[in-house]
Each structure stands twice: as structure tokens, then as C-alpha cells.
Scaffold this active site. Structure first.
Site, PDB file in Angstrom:
ATOM      1  N   ASP A  50       0.880  -1.164   0.000  1.00  0.00           N
ATOM      2  CA  ASP A  50       0.000   0.000   0.000  1.00  0.00           C
ATOM      3  C   ASP A  50       0.918   1.214   0.000  1.00  0.00           C
ATOM      4  O   ASP A  50       1.531   1.540   1.006  1.00  0.00           O
ATOM      5  CB  ASP A  50      -0.879  -0.027   1.265  1.00  0.00           C
ATOM      6  N   LYS A  97       2.775  11.257  -3.219  1.00  0.00           N
ATOM      7  CA  LYS A  97       1.771  10.559  -4.032  1.00  0.00           C
ATOM      8  C   LYS A  97       0.828  11.560  -4.707  1.00  0.00           C
ATOM      9  O   LYS A  97       0.302  11.289  -5.783  1.00  0.00           O
ATOM     10  CB  LYS A  97       0.983   9.612  -3.128  1.00  0.00           C
ATOM     11  N   GLU A 151      -7.392   0.376  -4.478  1.00  0.00           N
ATOM     12  CA  GLU A 151      -7.402   0.232  -3.024  1.00  0.00           C
ATOM     13  C   GLU A 151      -8.722  -0.345  -2.482  1.00  0.00           C
ATOM     14  O   GLU A 151      -8.680  -1.228  -1.613  1.00  0.00           O
ATOM     15  CB  GLU A 151      -7.082   1.592  -2.376  1.00  0.00           C
ATOM     16  N   ASP A 186     -12.875   5.226   2.063  1.00  0.00           N
ATOM     17  CA  ASP A 186     -11.449   5.287   2.370  1.00  0.00           C
ATOM     18  C   ASP A 186     -11.013   6.737   2.552  1.00  0.00           C
ATOM     19  O   ASP A 186     -10.866   7.473   1.581  1.00  0.00           O
ATOM     20  CB  ASP A 186     -10.669   4.617   1.224  1.00  0.00           C
TER      21      ASP A 186
END
Ligand code: AMP
Length: 618
Positions: A23, A87, A187, A211
Site C-alpha cells: 500500500d 503521491k 485500493e 477510504d
């Protein structure tokens, strides 16, 4: 799963290759694997915890950067050389970042606003791919150290809304870190796997995955049927996460406790306040009150005040949930479960709001920080062939197609198609002797390509010269399981071929994807009108081209009067084209056609007669 084999002649243990699940998060990253007992486990190397903060620090004069918790400490003391939230920059241009570029503690280079961003550290420049690779390298080393075996294969997860460019950048980062990336997985899909959903073939479930991490927010609706995972809809915001909750606290403290001047004078104070805000937020997940000293000022925060500050942010996530449900055409009652992912779902207001919206208690039984990595490890296990009955399907969020005559979008893979998928269509040339065909690939929902986003353009060269309409060009789109598009064009008569893999120069933000979808709805009527005009124009232009060619070639069979009439009617059509009115153009096309088709027929008869005459045996 790692399998162990014993070589009976030597007695040595040979371990099968391990594929890890990673992850790669905005705030934190983790690596997990399948323990020999069959369960996924996040790797905790040397008792340092499973979480590796996604922070890279470049110590002055040192060759190698530091990654993780140690690097995070330098956010305070050396922010310029300490990179976090990288990211958010993956696959993006400076222009994509907009105002966000200046909100980071480090320097994002703005000399080329269209190209991919670079980050300046001292006198060196790094791409977000290189920086992400440093994080991945650290995860790989930790896995190798803990498992005592080389690790060079991985499954890496990305947010569901990552576009081609961002997925490609993630894959490149993996390669740079010495990892063969076997699959890029969404994800939410990984999260569902971690919750064990879909692992038995006869189970049917519809779930929402909410999420809220450090930097990104995603909500996805998945349907799991016969071991197939299908993403029915996704929604979210790449600029919404725990960092924003921290920012809400910072802004409150700064304005209500007059910190602006102090922050201005004191270089590292901003980062210090950021860490303090995060500490307050975490504390308030379990307590009612927080207070701390900051440069001589006492900063308090109650849970009630905190909830009030973050309410608008939480509400934005609920708006996305509503949209995702609507896109999936479902009601909350039709969901079997709501799964929580990401550290920020520990905030009680988040838990309560999500449960209230979906009208059921959300499931938070797994550690929200680890869920995605655990699911990635399960996916790795599936790819290793250990769980043959599971297959994953995702959907592509925007239509993919190519430009055809008149700047029209010709959809090849419609939005929400399940991936991997393959689709194609046949095209031809519009001009005699045309030897090149330009293929322009677009993404978006609008009828006119200029309103959509261009992904790539290439020429199919070396088509043998043939009359217009004769070459057969197959254009095939292959969208792989990672959401990366390959386009191939083949001229079938000559077998001339050309292929490109689409690596768009920079990506789309979630907002842009949503905007593109919204625009296609609001502009639907005018798009249809524009498409009809363009189609009429294309017919007219082809007609003009053919009539002129016909008159040129066959003037000896036409009377002067016929030639004059044709020229006049051709002129009428040209003027009709100027008006850009569909009906006027089509009327002129009809008139020209009725005038010239008897001539064409007559010429055809003459040439047939001549051909017959030629064949006569003397
Ligand atoms: P992730 O990107 O999933 O690792 O999420 C990290 C985010 O979760 C950061 O913004 C953290 O501040 C936040 N977080 C972690 N623990 C807590 C907690 N106990 N309460 C509130 N937020 C938390």
C-alpha cells in the site's frame, strides 16, 4: 502464499518466491505478505511497527536518503529537504497542482507548467516517481530483512480514481525500486479482499468502501459475485484527507490565537504546528479535550469544537457517497456492508456520519491503516496461483475513443466498461492515394474531441496508395487490468501496423474527471446539434471532392451546359457550408446529387460499353 520445499538430497530448504502486497499511501505506506499459516500479515521489521511514513529526507552531503519515521522527524528541522505527500504529485504537471503546489514545505519546480513536476532538493531535482521509488525500496528492504529472502515481485495499490498516467507512474516507481509490479490494484478492491469478501465462489455481496486516508478520499461501490469483483461506481477527491482535518485545526488556532506573526518569524514553526494539530486530532478520537503549549501559547481544542471545524470536510465525503450510490443505482438498504479504510476513519464524526448516511453501522474491525496492504497481499496470493477461483474486475471511469472526420469523438471503449477489455473498429481513408492516417486518441464524454482530453496521437504510415475508402484500417484498443491503454492500428490489405502504449504526459485530477462527466450531461443537447452539423459537413465535403474528381476525369462525356450547371450547384453547396446550418447543407447536398447522378450513370454506361467493346473478338 510462500511455499516451502525441502530438497531431499541436500536437506536444504528452498523457499518459493514471495510476492508482497504494497500500500503506497500518501501519508503512510505498508508492505504485507501471506504468512505460512495462510493469513495476510503486515510486515513489522525489527519491531519498528508496520507503518512506514511516506516521507523521504535527504541529509546534507549524504548519498542515500532516509525514509520513514526517522525522515518524518526532519519535517520540523529541515522541511526543504524532507519530502512528504509525494503521491499527490505522481503523474501530475505543475498546472494540475494549481494552488496546492505552494502549500508544500518543499520546492516544486514551476519552469515547465505542462510537463511532469520535479522537486528540488539542494542542487538536485527529483521526479515524484524517483521519490516514490525510495519509499518502495525501503519497504522492499524491510520485507527482505524480516522474511530473510529476496523480494522482487509486488502488487501495488492505487486509489480507484488514479488515471493511466498515475498508474503508469506507480508502476515505474516499482520498477525503479527493483520490483516487478505484477498488478496495480484499486485500493477499495484490496480492502474488500482483506475483509474476506468474495473469497468463496458462491457468495454474492454489494459493499461500499469508504477510504479516508491522509491525503486522498475514495468511496467505491463494489459488487462481488461468483468470485468476480466489479466496481460499480467510484467517487472521491484526491485533495481531501487527514491532512485537511489537520489544516482546519491549524487555521483555527492561527486565527483565534494570533499565531500568524510568530509563524512568519519562526521558520520551522509551521511544521511544528502541523504535527501538533495531528496529535490533537488523534487525541480527540478517544478523548474529549486536548491542549498543548506552542511557543508559549496554550492551544486548547475540545471535541465539540473539532467536530464543528471538520464538519464541512466530512460533509463533502458524504456528498461523494451519495453520488457513488446514485451512479451505482442503489439505495443504502441494498448494501450488505460498509467497509472503513484509512487512518482518518478513526475520527468518531467520520464513523458516525458514514454509518448514518448508509443507514448501517460501518465495519471497522480491521486496522484501517493495514487493510489495503493486507488485501494487496491476498491479491498477490491470487496472482501466484494459490486462489484460482477469484477474478478481479474494475471499470474505466471515462470513455476512450478516437477522432474521426470533422473533429468528432468516436467512442471505442465506453465509460464504466469492465477492465481488462478489448474493442476495435474499422476505418478507411477519405482521400485518394492517402498513405498516412493520423490516429488521435481521446478520453471523455463529449461529442467533439476538442472538449475531451487528448491522450496520444500517432501516424499509421506506409499505407499503399489506394482510392479513398479502399484501405481497411483496424484500430484496436486494449485496456489492461491496470487501466493502461494500448492502441494498435493495422491496415489489413498491406498488414502495415503501428502501436502505442498510452502514457499521457500528465494526469487528470478527480475533480477534472467529475467535471468532464458533468460537462457531458450539461452540454448533451448542444453536443448532439454540433455532431449533426459536423456529420452534414463531412457528407458535403466528401460529395464536393467526388463531384470535382468526376468532372475532371470525365469532362469529355459531359456537355458544356452540364459542366456549368454542376459548377453552379457546387458553388451553392459551398455557400451552404458557410452557413453551418445542417438543413441548408443537406438540402444543397441533395440538389447536387440529383443533378449529377444522371451524369454519373451515363458515364458509367459508356465505360461499360467501352469495356464490352474492348473484349469483342475481332
Ligand atoms: P493513511 O493514509 O490511511 O495512513 O491515513 C493516515 C491519516 O490518518 C493521517 O492523516 C493521520 O493523521 C490519520 N490518523 C491516524 N490515526 C488517527 C486517529 N487515531 N484519529 C484520527 N486520525 C488518525
Amino acid at each position: 502464499m510462500a511455499k516451502v520445499a525441502i530438497n531431499l538430497s541436500t536437506g536444504s530448504i528452498q523457499q518459493e518466491e514471495i510476492i508482497v502486497g504494497i500500500d503506497l499511501g500518501t501519508t503512510n505506506s505498508l508492505v504485507a505478505y501471506i504468512h505460512p499459516d495462510g493469513h495476510p500479515l503486515a510486515i513489522n521489521d525489527q519491531g519498528r511497527g508496520t507503518i512506514v511514513p511516506s516521507v523521504v529526507h535527504f541529509p546534507a552531503g549524504a548519498q542515500e536518503p532516509i525514509v520513514g519515521t526517522e525522515a518524518k522527524d526532519y519535517l520540523l528541522t529541515d522541511p526543504q529537504n524532507t519530502i512528504y505527500s509525494v503521491k499527490r504529485l505522481l503523474g501530475k504537471s505543475y498546472r494540475d497542482l494549481g494552488e496546492h503546489a505552494t502549500q508544500l514545505g518543499y520546492k516544486v519546480i514551476d519552469d515547465n507548467t505542462e510537463g511532469l513536476v520535479k522537486i528540488r532538493v539542494g542542487d538536485r531535482f527529483y521526479s515524484p516517481i524517483e521519490l516514490s521509488a525510495e519509499i518502495l525500496k525501503e519497504l522492499r528492504l524491510r520485507a527482505e530483512h524480516a522474511l530473510k529472502t529476496p523480494v522482487n515481485k509486488a502488487v501495488i495499490t492505487v486509489p480507484a480514481y488514479f488515471n493511466d498516467s498515475q498508474r503508469q507512474a506507480t508502476r515505474d516507481a516499482g520498477r525503479l525500486a527493483g520490483l516487478e509490479v505484477l498488478r496495480i490494484v484499486n485500493e477499495p478492491t484490496a480492502a474488500a479482499l482483506a475483509y474476506g469478501i468474495g473469497l468463496s465462489p458462491d457468495e454474492e455481496k454489494t459493499v461500499a468502501v469508504y477510504d479516508l486516508g491522509g491525503g486522498t478520499f475514495d468511496v467505491s461501490i463494489l459488487r462481488i459475485q461468483q468470485g468476480i469483483f466489479e466496481v460499480l461506481s467510484t467517487n472521491g477527491d484526491t485533495y481531501l484527507g487527514g491532512d485537511d482535518l489537520d489544516r482546519a485545526i491549524i487555521d483555527y488556532w492561527t486565527s483565534d490565537y494570533q499565531l500568524a506573526a510568530y509563524l512568519y518569524q519562526n521558520g520551522s514553526a509551521q511544521q511544528e504546528l502541523r504535527l501538533l494539530a495531528e496529535a490533537a486530532k488523534k487525541h480527540l478520537s478517544r478523548h474529549e479535550e486536548f491542549s498543548a503549549d506552542f511557543g508559549g501559547t496554550l492551544l486548547p481544542l475540545t471535541k465539540t469544537k473539532f467536530n464543528e471545524l471538520i464538519q464541512p470536510l466530512v460533509e463533502r465525503t458524504i456528498v461523494s457517497c451519495r453520488q457513488a450510490l446514485a451512479d451505482a443505482k442503489l439505495t443504502p438498504q441494498q448494501l450488505d456492508a460498509v467497509l472503513l479504510v484509512g487512518g482518518s476513519t478513526r475520527v468518531p464524526l467520520v464513523y458516525d456520519s458514514v454509518s448514518a448516511f448508509f443507514q448501517q453501522p460501518a465495519n471497522s474491525s480491521l486496522n484501517p491503516d493495514e487493510v489495503v496492504a493486507l488485501g494487496a497481499a491476498i491479491q498477490a496470493d491470487i496472482l501466484a496461483g494459490n486462489r484460482r477461483d477469484v477474478l478481479l474486475l474494475d471499470v474505466t471511469p471515462l470513455t476512450l475513443g478516437i477522432e474521426t472526420l470533422g473533429g468528432l469523438m468516436d467512442p471505442i471503449i465506453p465509460r464504466n466498461s469492465k477492465i481488462p477489455t478489448k474493442a476495435g473498429r474499422q476505418y478507411t481513408t477519405s482521400v485518394d492515394g492517402q498513405v498516412n492516417l493520423k490516429i488521435s486518441v481521446y478520453q471523455g464524454e463529449r461529442d467533439l474531441v476538442k472538449e475531451n482530453r487528448k491522450l496520444a496521437e500517432f501516424d499509421l504510415r506506409g499505407i499503399p496508395a489506394m482510392p479513398a475508402g479502399l484501405p481497411k484500417v483496424d484500430v484496436n484498443f486494449l485496456l489492461n487490468a491496470d487501466g493502461i491503454l494500448q492502441v494498435e492500428a493495422i491496415e489489413l490489405r498491406s498488414n502495415t501496423r503501428q502501436a502505442v502504449e498510452i502514457k499521457p504526459q500528465y494526469g487528470l485530477t478527480d475533480e477534472q474527471v467529475e467535471q468532464m462527466l458533468m460537462d457531458s450531461l450539461t452540454h448533451a443537447r448542444e453536443d448532439v446539434a454540433a455532431r449533426m452539423v459536423i456529420e452534414a459537413r463531412t457528407v458535403a465535403e466528401q460529395m464536393l471532392y467526388q463531384v470535382e474528381r468526376f468532372v475532371d476525369k470525365n469532362s469529355q462525356y459531359l456537355t458544356e451546359d452540364e459542366i456549368t450547371q454542376t459548377a453552379a450547384q457546387t458553388q451553392v453547396l459551398r455557400e451552404a457550408l458557410e452557413t453551418n446550418v445542417k438543413d441548408t447543407i443537406l438540402k444543397a447536398v441533395d440538389e447536387l446529387e440529383s443533378l449529377t447522378s444522371p451524369f454519373a450513370e451515363r458515364v458509367m454506361n459508356i465505360s461499360i460499353k467501352q469495356a464490352m467493346a474492348g473484349k469483342k473478338i475481332e
